[in-house]
Write a protein that holds these residues in place. Structure first.
Motif, PDB file in Angstrom:
ATOM      1  N   UNK A 163       0.854  -1.189   0.000  1.00 15.30           N
ATOM      2  CA  UNK A 163       0.000   0.000   0.000  1.00 15.30           C
ATOM      3  C   UNK A 163       0.889   1.238   0.000  1.00 15.30           C
ATOM      4  N   UNK A 164       0.714   2.119  -0.982  1.00 15.26           N
ATOM      5  CA  UNK A 164       1.489   3.359  -0.985  1.00 15.26           C
ATOM      6  C   UNK A 164       1.133   4.214   0.236  1.00 15.26           C
ATOM      7  N   UNK A 165       2.103   4.952   0.731  1.00 11.41           N
ATOM      8  CA  UNK A 165       1.857   5.831   1.876  1.00 11.41           C
ATOM      9  C   UNK A 165       0.985   7.006   1.438  1.00 11.41           C
ATOM     10  N   UNK A 166       0.115   7.454   2.331  1.00  6.84           N
ATOM     11  CA  UNK A 166      -0.709   8.628   2.070  1.00  6.84           C
ATOM     12  C   UNK A 166      -1.798   8.381   1.048  1.00  6.84           C
ATOM     13  N   UNK A 167      -2.252   9.477   0.478  1.00  2.72           N
ATOM     14  CA  UNK A 167      -3.306   9.424  -0.538  1.00  2.72           C
ATOM     15  C   UNK A 167      -2.762   8.863  -1.837  1.00  2.72           C
ATOM     16  N   UNK A 168      -3.599   8.222  -2.620  1.00  7.62           N
ATOM     17  CA  UNK A 168      -3.134   7.764  -3.927  1.00  7.62           C
ATOM     18  C   UNK A 168      -2.804   8.967  -4.822  1.00  7.62           C
ATOM     19  N   UNK A 169      -1.843   8.786  -5.690  1.00  5.65           N
ATOM     20  CA  UNK A 169      -1.492   9.874  -6.600  1.00  5.65           C
ATOM     21  C   UNK A 169      -2.397   9.873  -7.833  1.00  5.65           C
ATOM     22  N   UNK A 170      -2.824   8.698  -8.249  1.00  5.74           N
ATOM     23  CA  UNK A 170      -3.791   8.601  -9.343  1.00  5.74           C
ATOM     24  C   UNK A 170      -5.188   8.471  -8.743  1.00  5.74           C
ATOM     25  N   UNK A 171      -6.142   9.114  -9.348  1.00  5.53           N
ATOM     26  CA  UNK A 171      -7.557   9.005  -8.949  1.00  5.53           C
ATOM     27  C   UNK A 171      -7.801   9.438  -7.497  1.00  5.53           C
ATOM     28  N   UNK A 172      -7.030  10.403  -7.018  1.00  2.47           N
ATOM     29  CA  UNK A 172      -7.173  10.854  -5.631  1.00  2.47           C
ATOM     30  C   UNK A 172      -8.567  11.413  -5.356  1.00  2.47           C
ATOM     31  N   UNK A 173      -9.093  12.228  -6.263  1.00  8.41           N
ATOM     32  CA  UNK A 173     -10.425  12.799  -6.054  1.00  8.41           C
ATOM     33  C   UNK A 173     -11.504  11.717  -6.091  1.00  8.41           C
ATOM     34  N   UNK A 174     -11.345  10.740  -6.994  1.00  4.23           N
ATOM     35  CA  UNK A 174     -12.300   9.640  -7.076  1.00  4.23           C
ATOM     36  C   UNK A 174     -12.253   8.806  -5.793  1.00  4.23           C
ATOM     37  N   UNK A 175     -11.054   8.552  -5.297  1.00  5.92           N
ATOM     38  CA  UNK A 175     -10.885   7.809  -4.045  1.00  5.92           C
ATOM     39  C   UNK A 175     -11.554   8.546  -2.889  1.00  5.92           C
ATOM     40  N   UNK A 176     -11.298   9.843  -2.766  1.00 11.00           N
ATOM     41  CA  UNK A 176     -11.904  10.622  -1.686  1.00 11.00           C
ATOM     42  C   UNK A 176     -13.426  10.540  -1.737  1.00 11.00           C
TER      43      UNK A 176
END
Length: 164
Positions: A132-145
């Motif tokens: 699991x990458x640390x922090x928020x994902x870099x791709x699709x961050x808004x979709x994830x949120x």
């Protein structure tokens, strides 16, 4: 703490039928029920929406196929809830790579809440486990949120998202 019953309340010198006032205090903490797998799946299904679909899958997203393009955000949200491993595999159609698919492995079992998104002829290849990458994902961050917020809201969980 055991629930109070008629026999377990200490009423001191209270005389039944008298006008004395008895105060019984109790904690006003809501009881949290355990999550069921059915409730988790229902929360995910209720949360699939166009605004949380991966941009490259938008042409294939529809209300009839709402899980389309949600594998990454769904896998990260499952990981947020339960931990486990993230899995990634290529997707092919007629021998040509058409994309990637993410899902989870929990206690040795593969869990894929978006497996029904695939069209006839699409083949998911063998996965590899990812850290699991640390922090928020870099791709699709808004979709994830957006997706995670809806899922957590459906489940009655705190929806704060770490921005680190």
């Amino acid at each position: 703490m055991q629930p109070a019953t008629k026999d377990s309340l200490d009423l001191g010198n209270h005389v039944p039928g008298s006008l004395d006032t008895i105060t019984v205090s109790a904690m006003a903490t809501p009881v949290r029920r355990p999550l069921t797998l059915a409730a988790v799946e229902a929360a995910f299904r209720a949360s699939f929406a166009r605004d949380s679909c991966a941009e490259d899958d938008l042409p294939l997203w529809s209300p009839e196929n709402p899980a389309r393009g949600h594998c990454a955000v769904a896998a990260l949200t499952v990981n947020d809830l339960f931990g486990g491993e993230l899995l990634l595999a290529t997707v092919e159609r007629d021998g040509v790579r058409t994309g990637y698919h993410y899902w989870n492995r929990l206690a040795g079992l593969d869990v894929d809440l978006t497996a029904d998104q695939f069209l006839p002829g699409e083949v998911i290849n063998e996965p590899e486990a990812l850290a699991r990458p640390a922090g928020r994902p870099t791709m699709y961050a808004d979709q994830y949120d957006a997706f995670r917020t809806r899922v957590f809201g459906e489940l009655g969980l705190e929806t704060r998202i770490s921005r680190t």
